[in-house]
Design a protein around this motif. Structure first.
Motif, mmCIF file in Angstrom:
data_model
loop_
_atom_site.group_PDB
_atom_site.id
_atom_site.type_symbol
_atom_site.label_atom_id
_atom_site.label_comp_id
_atom_site.label_asym_id
_atom_site.label_seq_id
_atom_site.Cartn_x
_atom_site.Cartn_y
_atom_site.Cartn_z
ATOM 1 N N ALA A 164 0.876 -1.169 0.000
ATOM 2 C CA ALA A 164 0.000 0.000 0.000
ATOM 3 C C ALA A 164 0.912 1.217 0.000
ATOM 4 N N CYS A 165 0.696 2.120 -0.974
ATOM 5 C CA CYS A 165 1.610 3.256 -1.173
ATOM 6 C C CYS A 165 0.855 4.573 -1.104
ATOM 7 N N VAL A 166 1.436 5.553 -0.466
ATOM 8 C CA VAL A 166 0.867 6.901 -0.502
ATOM 9 C C VAL A 166 1.996 7.927 -0.386
ATOM 10 N N TRP A 167 1.865 9.001 -1.152
ATOM 11 C CA TRP A 167 2.840 10.103 -1.058
ATOM 12 C C TRP A 167 2.327 11.115 -0.062
ATOM 13 N N LEU A 168 3.146 11.427 0.921
ATOM 14 C CA LEU A 168 2.779 12.418 1.938
ATOM 15 C C LEU A 168 3.918 13.439 2.022
ATOM 16 N N ALA A 169 3.607 14.671 1.677
ATOM 17 C CA ALA A 169 4.585 15.765 1.752
ATOM 18 C C ALA A 169 5.894 15.407 1.051
ATOM 19 N N GLY A 170 5.781 14.907 -0.166
ATOM 20 C CA GLY A 170 6.975 14.649 -0.959
ATOM 21 C C GLY A 170 7.726 13.391 -0.601
ATOM 22 N N ARG A 171 7.122 12.603 0.247
ATOM 23 C CA ARG A 171 7.785 11.364 0.648
ATOM 24 C C ARG A 171 6.827 10.198 0.433
#
Lengths: 718, 149
Positions: A177-184
């Motif tokens: 499961a992948c998510v981008w949070l604040a450029g990370r």
């Protein structure tokens, strides 16, 4: 003592990647990979226009190459596919139903190329997977052969045997499961080593990455780091600006997760008629699959290293050539090169014994290594052992002499059900595949100890074992063990190669020592005495020799400020666990059916910290080794498709195991421990295989490849 | 379509796509994630639940087929105390990675209802539809024996 892991597992279930319900994943989309249905072909086109979903191919990926040179698996296949199951495109849809529909209508054109299936075809080199390299051989490990060791031998036996390809088959398939949070990028990933996964994904995406390891539903060496799919998912989540989840199907898992084993071995053993073995040669070809993974590096190294087994043989030559074929890449699977070595030497000992007419037990006793440390001709430095005692114990517990007498009686009576006895003596290197391990131990407010370990358990129960270590040493009641999150754990190596207690446990032990040292100074200050005058007893610091004096609990000691210690532990050498397994089988000579009646095992892994989890590792290992010997094989059709993916051994196919304890300590780490995770697998496969062959020896059978399926047994005797 | 299923003592009712499997209804619609999916061929048993008291593999039936029936998952097994099978799994170290555990426990509950004191061979035979890759089954068989006594 019940494992601390178990409460959740038996009440609400573990929290595996599919179960993660983090708010950051709200509104996520679902990904699936379109995979090659053919083993070797040129891609002529990919058409996703019929798809009501996003479709990404290699042409869309703006990522650096997946490795140096041409012999690398691309993130997605670009021009050529090289195995059935190779990812070709990623489809992303809004829900699972739409996803299945969408993935089914992506059209990929393939112009067939001749596939290379099996090591013979790979060595022949008429078709090359990577024509620019001029060969399908990707690595040669070990020595060249001069033959001198066999010159003085009265008897020399040579056979070519197969250690078949297996599927690791953890109950939980791969997912993420992948998510981008604040450029990370934040990735929940079932992995054995989060830090390696993080480094790989971060390098590919050129961005910071946090890997969080949820509960992992089994791995067995096949969830190392991150597979190419995870990088593609992370890239797509960035491109789409939406979280993405991915879970493969079991059918996909069988072709797309790495396989294990897969060696064709030519073994040559020579010696005197009195039973002394003088020379052994192992010449193996490792089927590495279509792209080099650990079968092109680690497995050949371990197979060569462990070629001598438990025996003092003056000349041991070992060579493994890893070759590419148009099949699923081969990597680590419980044992990773060591079961292959053990199967080779244990088969060789039996072949030699049969040729000179001696009992296989007697031949082993004559040739055992008896003094330690001992360095084998292929460079393994065995730390400690007692191989003959291990064998003597299983023979005594099993009733070897009586079993032999029963075998004779059955043969004399013409019983169609033949009895067979098999021995598997093994030595295995544990902690041999990696660098050090990190640990942080903190005692905080309330006197609660928190352990951060770079090890990454996935079923072994290491959290329980570390809890035992820490609570025993500190005398604290509550210990929290954290692992697998790269934000929490500064530096980590992971769990593989039976290394976690040796390295991870030793690191925690060192950190506890430091915490105790620092606590002593603080307690001395608070008790207004010298550090040498305070002692820790049952979780309370007191002035030495004054048991009724005012004491300080950890909670009091740490009420204002926590006590912490960080350790990177790398000053340990690999250890060499060993054991002996006795297998008793019945073979129905009319149907070829084999039934395993008994499995008696000594597995010596040095000092045991947690007897329960140690037994658990032995049980599970035995089951997987037995499964290799009797049931499991991944077979390919000459066109490269999978024809046999037998999966899993059931409860009714296994007997109760008879375990005997033995603990020969090592001085190679502060805990005196060796690894236990792979022992059962390594010893049991040859023990069972030898037992089946022994059952049929009066019918002229002296070898049978694994698995001893009814068909194979029946063909051997009819 | 609309399905109405009593799950762990609570009546649930939701509109779902016709092809929704019971296991996905439990996991995705209700958020009961103990029940796991380990295969796509009904081979592994990780998704075993009780349907009207009988163990079924919840990946092999549609949510629609369970409509009007009663389902119990691992989450609904314990009352104020652990169910004897849960307790036995804990005491006998019947789990390792735990992925098979929820289905295994539900299968055992069903087995012990049919046969309260099974012998070891009966236990092994009864559990052949529930695969475990970690434990070699021995501690699971021990746990079932303990729970049955």
């Amino acid at each position: 003592m019940a494992r601390i892991e178990d409460w959740a597992l038996i009440t609400s279930g573990g929290r595996y990647v599919e179960d993660v319900r983090d708010p950051a994943l709200a509104g996520c989309r679902y990904g699936a990979f379109v995979r090659s249905p053919v083993a070797h072909a040129r891609i002529t086109g990919i058409d996703g226009s019929a798809c009501r979903a996003d479709v990404f191919t290699a042409a869309d990926l703006d990522l650096p190459p997946a490795g140096r040179g041409p012999v690398v698996q691309p993130w997605l296949a670009r021009d050529v596919v090289r195995y059935v199951g190779e990812p070709v495109a990623l489809v992303v849809a809004d829900d699972r139903h739409r996803l299945a529909d969408a993935a089914a209508v992506v059209r990929v054109g393939y112009e067939p190329l001749e596939p290379v299936i099996g090591v013979e075809q790979a060595l022949a080199g008429e078709v090359l997977l990577f024509p620019e390299t001029g060969s399908n051989v990707v690595r040669v490990h070990g020595t060249s052969f001069d033959g001198a060791g066999f010159e003085g031998c009265e008897v020399v036996v040579t056979r070519t045997i197969v250690n078949q390809r297996l599927a690791p088959l953890p109950l939980e398939v791969r997912g993420a499961a992948c998510v981008w949070l604040a450029g990370r990028l934040v990735v929940w990933l079932p992995t054995q080593n989060a830090h390696a996964a993080r480094d790989l994904i971060a390098a590919a995406l050129g961005a910071p990455v946090r890997v969080i390891t949820p509960d992992v539903g089994g791995a067995f060496g096949a969830k190392m780091g991150a597979d190419p799919e995870v990088v593609v998912l992370g890239w797509a989540a960035r491109r789409l600006g939406r979280p993405i989840r991915w879970t493969e199907t079991r059918s996909e898992n069988l072709v797309a997760m790495t396989h294990g084993r897969g060696q064709r071995q030519t073994i040559t053993i020579g010696g005197r008629r009195d039973g002394t073995v003088l020379a052994f040669r192992l010449d193996a070809v490792q089927d590495a699959g279509a792209y080099p993974r650990s079968a092109a590096k680690l497995l050949p190294k371990f197979t060569c290293l462990m070629a001598a087994g438990a025996y003092r043989i003056p000349v041991v030559e070992a060579r493994v050539r890893a070759v590419l074929t148009n099949t699923t890449p081969v990597a680590s699977y419980r044992g990773a090169g060591r079961p292959e070595a053990t199967a080779a030497i244990e088969r060789a000992m039996d072949l030699f014994a049969a040729r000179i007419g001696m009992d296989p037990v007697a031949v082993r006793r004559i040739n055992f290594i008896r003094s330690f440390p001992y360095t084998t001709p292929t460079g393994a430095c065995y730390d400690s052992g007692d191989y003959h005692t291990a064998l003597d114990r299983v023979l005594a517990a099993g009733g070897y002499r009586e079993l032999r007498a029963e075998q004779e009686r059955r043969r004399a009576a013409g019983d169609v059900v033949a009895l067979g006895l098999g021995i598997g003596c093994y030595v295995e290197v544990t902690g041999g595949g990696g660098v050090g391990e990190g640990a942080r131990v903190v005692v905080g407010r309330g006197g609660v100890a928190t352990v951060h370990t770079g090890s990454s358990p996935h079923g072994q129960g290491l959290a329980s074992t570390l809890t035992m270590l820490v609570s025993h040493r500190l005398g604290v009641d509550q210990v929290i063990v954290r692992h697998g999150d790269t934000d929490l754990i500064a530096r980590g190596t992971g769990t593989f190669g039976s290394r976690s207690l040796q390295y991870g446990g030793s690191a925690v032990s060192r950190a506890v020592d430091l915490v105790v040292d620092r606590a002593r100074d603080r307690a001395a200050d608070m008790l207004e005495t010298a550090a040498g005058d305070v002692e820790l007893t049952a979780g309370v610091w007191r002035v030495r020799g004054a048991p009724s004096s005012r004491g300080l609990t950890w909670a009091e000691l740490c009420s204002a400020e926590e006590l912490a210690a960080d350790v990177w532990f790398d000053d340990a050498e690999p250890t060499y666990s060993f054991g002996a397994h006795l297998s008793v089988v019945e073979v129905d000579t009319e149907t070829g059916r084999v039934v395993l009646r008994r499995m008696v095992a000594v597995d010596d892994a040095g000092r045991v910290i947690n007897p329960e989890t140690c037994v658990g590792q032995r049980h599970g290992g035995l089951a997987q080794g037995i499964a290799q010997a009797l049931f499991e094989e991944v077979r390919h059709h000459p066109d490269g498709s999978l024809v046999d993916g037998c999966w899993g051994v059931g409860a009714s196919e296994l007997p109760d195991f008879e375990l005997l304890d033995m603990a020969t300590p090592t001085t190679r780490n502060p805990l005196g421990v060796k690894g236990i995770g792979e022992s059962g697998t390594i010893g049991s496969a040859p023990a069972v295989q030898n037992a089946v062959i022994d059952a049929l020896s009066h019918l002229g059978v002296d070898h049978l490849d694994m698995p001893a399926s009814p068909m194979r047994v029946w063909q051997a005797i009819s | 379509m609309k399905v109405t299923i009593e799950v762990n003592g609570t009546v649930t009712s939701h509109d779902v796509e016709d092809r929704t499997l019971l296991v996905h209804y439990l996991r995705d619609t209700l958020g009961l994630t103990a029940t796991n999916v380990g295969c796509d061929t009904s081979a592994c048993g990780a998704c075993t639940v009780l349907l009207d008291g009988e163990s079924v593999k919840s990946c092999t039936i549609l949510a629609a087929q369970a409509s009007g029936h009663m389902v119990v998952t691992l989450e609904g097994l314990a009352g104020s105390e652990l169910h004897p099978v849960q307790r036995a799994f804990r005491e006998r170290h019947g789990s390792q990675c735990g992925f098979c555990t929820p289905g295994m426990i539900m299968a055992v509950v069903s087995l012990l209802r049919d046969n309260p004191k099974p012998d070891r061979d009966e236990i092994r035979l009864a559990l052949k539809g529930n695969l475990c890759r970690c434990t070699g089954y021995q501690n699971i068989v021990d746990a079932v024996e303990a729970a049955g006594s």
